[in-house]
Write a protein that holds these residues in place. Structure first.
Motif: not given
Length: 106
Positions: A17-20, A24-26, A45-50, A55-61
């Motif tokens: 839910p942190i993405i939204r 951000g969107t997914s 807002t995920c685009s260009g976010c530091g 977030t991507a690594q957490n999703i993968k894992r």
């Protein structure tokens, strides 16, 4: 949409839910139960976010741990230069929002 894609979409809503919350969107672009491959694209807002790489690594894992048939997860995040692209149109998160802040805005 296949069953795996639907379950991954539900997982994203519940687990990320942190993405939204951060504008951000997914969207699940691919979910192949035979290959065990899932492709998720982040936008807004995920685009260009530091911290989008974290977030991507957490999703993968977490997705590999939580959904039995998932063996490989690819998370695509458009870089800052692609912020105007509509690649994630229709993804969760409502209207696309684009950050103009620097990556250290947190």
């Amino acid at each position: 949409m296949n069953d795996l894609a639907e379950r991954v979409e539900e997982w994203m809503v519940g687990q990320m839910p942190i993405i939204r919350m951060h504008g951000g969107t997914s969207v699940v672009r691919e979910a192949d139960p035979e290959e065990g491959l899932v492709v998720v694209e982040l936008g807004g807002t995920c685009s260009g976010c530091g911290i989008s790489d974290v977030t991507a690594q957490n999703i993968k894992r977490d997705l590999i741990m939580d959904v039995e048939e998932v063996e490989d997860v690819q998370v695509k995040v458009p870089d800052t230069g692609d912020m105007g692209a509509s690649t994630v149109e229709g993804g969760r998160g409502g209207e696309l929002q684009f950050s103009t802040e620097s990556s250290d805005h947190f």
